[in-house]
Design a protein around this motif. Structure first.
Motif, PDB file in Angstrom:
ATOM      1  N   TYR A 136       0.810  -1.219   0.000  1.00  0.00           N
ATOM      2  CA  TYR A 136       0.000   0.000   0.000  1.00  0.00           C
ATOM      3  C   TYR A 136       0.848   1.276   0.000  1.00  0.00           C
ATOM      4  N   ARG A 137       2.165   1.139  -0.160  1.00  0.00           N
ATOM      5  CA  ARG A 137       3.031   2.327  -0.048  1.00  0.00           C
ATOM      6  C   ARG A 137       2.677   3.404  -1.072  1.00  0.00           C
ATOM      7  N   SER A 138       2.362   2.992  -2.303  1.00  0.00           N
ATOM      8  CA  SER A 138       2.105   3.995  -3.347  1.00  0.00           C
ATOM      9  C   SER A 138       0.846   4.802  -3.048  1.00  0.00           C
ATOM     10  N   ILE A 139      -0.233   4.139  -2.635  1.00  0.00           N
ATOM     11  CA  ILE A 139      -1.473   4.868  -2.354  1.00  0.00           C
ATOM     12  C   ILE A 139      -1.321   5.737  -1.106  1.00  0.00           C
ATOM     13  N   LEU A 140      -0.572   5.269  -0.120  1.00  0.00           N
ATOM     14  CA  LEU A 140      -0.345   6.072   1.090  1.00  0.00           C
ATOM     15  C   LEU A 140       0.505   7.292   0.771  1.00  0.00           C
ATOM     16  N   SER A 141       1.459   7.126  -0.142  1.00  0.00           N
ATOM     17  CA  SER A 141       2.272   8.264  -0.598  1.00  0.00           C
ATOM     18  C   SER A 141       1.392   9.259  -1.348  1.00  0.00           C
TER      19      SER A 141
ATOM     20  N   PHE B 137      -8.001   3.348   6.935  1.00  0.00           N
ATOM     21  CA  PHE B 137      -8.113   3.587   5.493  1.00  0.00           C
ATOM     22  C   PHE B 137      -7.798   2.314   4.709  1.00  0.00           C
ATOM     23  N   ILE B 138      -6.697   1.655   5.054  1.00  0.00           N
ATOM     24  CA  ILE B 138      -6.282   0.421   4.364  1.00  0.00           C
ATOM     25  C   ILE B 138      -7.345  -0.672   4.524  1.00  0.00           C
ATOM     26  N   SER B 139      -7.987  -0.713   5.695  1.00  0.00           N
ATOM     27  CA  SER B 139      -8.988  -1.761   5.948  1.00  0.00           C
ATOM     28  C   SER B 139     -10.197  -1.650   5.009  1.00  0.00           C
ATOM     29  N   LEU B 140     -10.423  -0.456   4.456  1.00  0.00           N
ATOM     30  CA  LEU B 140     -11.563  -0.238   3.565  1.00  0.00           C
ATOM     31  C   LEU B 140     -11.253  -0.560   2.100  1.00  0.00           C
ATOM     32  N   LEU B 141      -9.978  -0.643   1.755  1.00  0.00           N
ATOM     33  CA  LEU B 141      -9.583  -0.834   0.356  1.00  0.00           C
ATOM     34  C   LEU B 141      -9.796  -2.266  -0.113  1.00  0.00           C
ATOM     35  N   LYS B 142     -10.312  -2.383  -1.326  1.00  0.00           N
ATOM     36  CA  LYS B 142     -10.440  -3.689  -1.982  1.00  0.00           C
ATOM     37  C   LYS B 142      -9.478  -3.702  -3.171  1.00  0.00           C
ATOM     38  N   THR B 143      -8.757  -4.803  -3.332  1.00  0.00           N
ATOM     39  CA  THR B 143      -7.805  -4.926  -4.430  1.00  0.00           C
ATOM     40  C   THR B 143      -8.447  -5.667  -5.599  1.00  0.00           C
ATOM     41  N   LYS B 144      -8.235  -5.148  -6.807  1.00  0.00           N
ATOM     42  CA  LYS B 144      -8.777  -5.807  -8.001  1.00  0.00           C
ATOM     43  C   LYS B 144      -7.693  -5.864  -9.070  1.00  0.00           C
ATOM     44  N   ALA B 145      -7.449  -7.052  -9.592  1.00  0.00           N
ATOM     45  CA  ALA B 145      -6.490  -7.236 -10.688  1.00  0.00           C
ATOM     46  C   ALA B 145      -7.265  -7.339 -11.993  1.00  0.00           C
ATOM     47  N   LEU B 146      -6.737  -6.687 -13.025  1.00  0.00           N
ATOM     48  CA  LEU B 146      -7.403  -6.679 -14.332  1.00  0.00           C
ATOM     49  C   LEU B 146      -6.445  -7.160 -15.413  1.00  0.00           C
ATOM     50  N   LYS B 147      -6.952  -7.988 -16.304  1.00  0.00           N
ATOM     51  CA  LYS B 147      -6.166  -8.384 -17.469  1.00  0.00           C
ATOM     52  C   LYS B 147      -6.295  -7.295 -18.532  1.00  0.00           C
TER      53      LYS B 147
ATOM     54  N   SER C 209     -11.455   4.210  -7.965  1.00  0.00           N
ATOM     55  CA  SER C 209     -10.280   3.329  -8.006  1.00  0.00           C
ATOM     56  C   SER C 209      -8.982   4.105  -8.103  1.00  0.00           C
ATOM     57  N   TYR C 210      -7.992   3.632  -7.348  1.00  0.00           N
ATOM     58  CA  TYR C 210      -6.619   4.145  -7.429  1.00  0.00           C
ATOM     59  C   TYR C 210      -5.809   3.141  -8.243  1.00  0.00           C
ATOM     60  N   VAL C 211      -5.094   3.630  -9.246  1.00  0.00           N
ATOM     61  CA  VAL C 211      -4.306   2.731 -10.102  1.00  0.00           C
ATOM     62  C   VAL C 211      -2.943   2.479  -9.450  1.00  0.00           C
ATOM     63  N   HIS C 212      -2.784   1.273  -8.920  1.00  0.00           N
ATOM     64  CA  HIS C 212      -1.510   0.888  -8.293  1.00  0.00           C
ATOM     65  C   HIS C 212      -0.471   0.558  -9.365  1.00  0.00           C
ATOM     66  N   SER C 213      -0.909  -0.159 -10.398  1.00  0.00           N
ATOM     67  CA  SER C 213      -0.006  -0.483 -11.507  1.00  0.00           C
ATOM     68  C   SER C 213      -0.830  -0.666 -12.771  1.00  0.00           C
ATOM     69  N   GLY C 214      -0.172  -0.486 -13.910  1.00  0.00           N
ATOM     70  CA  GLY C 214      -0.863  -0.635 -15.182  1.00  0.00           C
ATOM     71  C   GLY C 214      -1.414   0.681 -15.694  1.00  0.00           C
ATOM     72  N   ALA C 215      -2.432   0.594 -16.529  1.00  0.00           N
ATOM     73  CA  ALA C 215      -3.033   1.788 -17.125  1.00  0.00           C
ATOM     74  C   ALA C 215      -4.448   1.468 -17.586  1.00  0.00           C
TER      75      ALA C 215
ATOM     76  N   GLU D  80      -2.194  -5.035 -18.230  1.00  0.00           N
ATOM     77  CA  GLU D  80      -2.473  -5.706 -16.958  1.00  0.00           C
ATOM     78  C   GLU D  80      -2.359  -4.666 -15.857  1.00  0.00           C
ATOM     79  N   SER D  81      -3.354  -4.604 -14.991  1.00  0.00           N
ATOM     80  CA  SER D  81      -3.411  -3.539 -13.995  1.00  0.00           C
ATOM     81  C   SER D  81      -3.876  -4.067 -12.645  1.00  0.00           C
ATOM     82  N   VAL D  82      -3.494  -3.333 -11.601  1.00  0.00           N
ATOM     83  CA  VAL D  82      -4.001  -3.594 -10.249  1.00  0.00           C
ATOM     84  C   VAL D  82      -4.523  -2.275  -9.707  1.00  0.00           C
ATOM     85  N   VAL D  83      -5.762  -2.295  -9.215  1.00  0.00           N
ATOM     86  CA  VAL D  83      -6.346  -1.085  -8.632  1.00  0.00           C
ATOM     87  C   VAL D  83      -6.780  -1.370  -7.199  1.00  0.00           C
ATOM     88  N   TYR D  84      -6.775  -0.300  -6.387  1.00  0.00           N
ATOM     89  CA  TYR D  84      -7.346  -0.348  -5.041  1.00  0.00           C
ATOM     90  C   TYR D  84      -8.638   0.456  -5.088  1.00  0.00           C
ATOM     91  N   GLN D  85      -9.712  -0.129  -4.583  1.00  0.00           N
ATOM     92  CA  GLN D  85     -11.025   0.497  -4.717  1.00  0.00           C
ATOM     93  C   GLN D  85     -11.654   0.846  -3.371  1.00  0.00           C
TER      94      GLN D  85
END
Length: 197
Positions: free
Chosen positions: A4-9, A25-35, A51-57, A102-107
């Motif tokens: 969670y370092r990127s979203i906390l930053s 805050f972290i307890s509320l986040l749901k992680t979703k991976a997308l192809k 959604s916060y984009v952790h990686s991808g686009a 390929e992306s990962v988002v926190y929602q």
């Protein structure tokens, strides 16, 4: 273990959080991976998350009845994305949001976001700043579309999304710039000739 370092930053750019607030805050986040080409949201679906984009686009686009697409925005790592009017009003989405890579988002759901505002009120300031920045960005983009040539708009796009150009199709870039793929092709040829001369 989720990183969670990127979203906390991202959050810390605008508001400070103590350990208890961070954990909540972290307890509320749901992680979703997308192809690649998988939809985060389809037009017509109820828009329930931001959604916060952790990686991808990702890209948000509107499709008219004839099937023509207009790209509304791109979201790369460390950006937030949703169909904002539909998220705020809990209505069916007007736009679709698709993973370009390929992306990962926190929602956060709308319900959890409203709870977050109550439990950690400073998050109201954080999301107000995000929405202000988004509004400013979109207004500037509208003005650029009205006042700049296609070549100038493409140059601005290259400045803003340098790493994404190789990931996107000519059609996707053209739909974001409000021009046809053929016209974008001629702009690119003209620019490459200019670079060579």
């Amino acid at each position: 273990m989720t990183d969670y370092r990127s979203i906390l930053s991202n959050v810390s750019k605008h508001i400070p959080l103590d350990e208890k607030e961070t954990d909540y805050f972290i307890s509320l986040l749901k992680t979703k991976a997308l192809k690649k080409k998988e939809f985060l949201l389809k037009a017509g679906q109820l828009c329930t998350t931001v959604s916060y984009v952790h990686s991808g686009a990702l890209r948000a686009f509107y499709q008219d009845r004839s099937g023509s697409e207009a790209t509304i925005m791109f979201a790369i790592s460390d950006w937030w994305i949703t169909d904002m009017p539909c998220f705020i009003n809990q209505q069916p989405a007007i736009t679709s949001i698709e993973a370009i890579d390929e992306s990962v988002v926190y929602q956060l759901t709308k319900e959890d976001l409203d709870t977050l505002y109550i439990e950690v009120p400073k998050f109201e300031r954080f999301f107000r700043i995000l929405m202000q920045n988004s509004y400013v960005r979109e207004q500037l983009r509208t003005l650029q579309n009205l006042s700049l040539s296609a070549e100038e708009r493409y140059n601005k796009f290259l400045e803003k999304y340098p790493a994404m150009v190789r990931q996107l199709t000519q059609k996707q870039i053209a739909s974001y710039l409000g021009i046809t793929p053929e016209f974008l092709s001629s702009v690119r040829k003209k620019m490459s000739k200019g670079a060579l001369s």
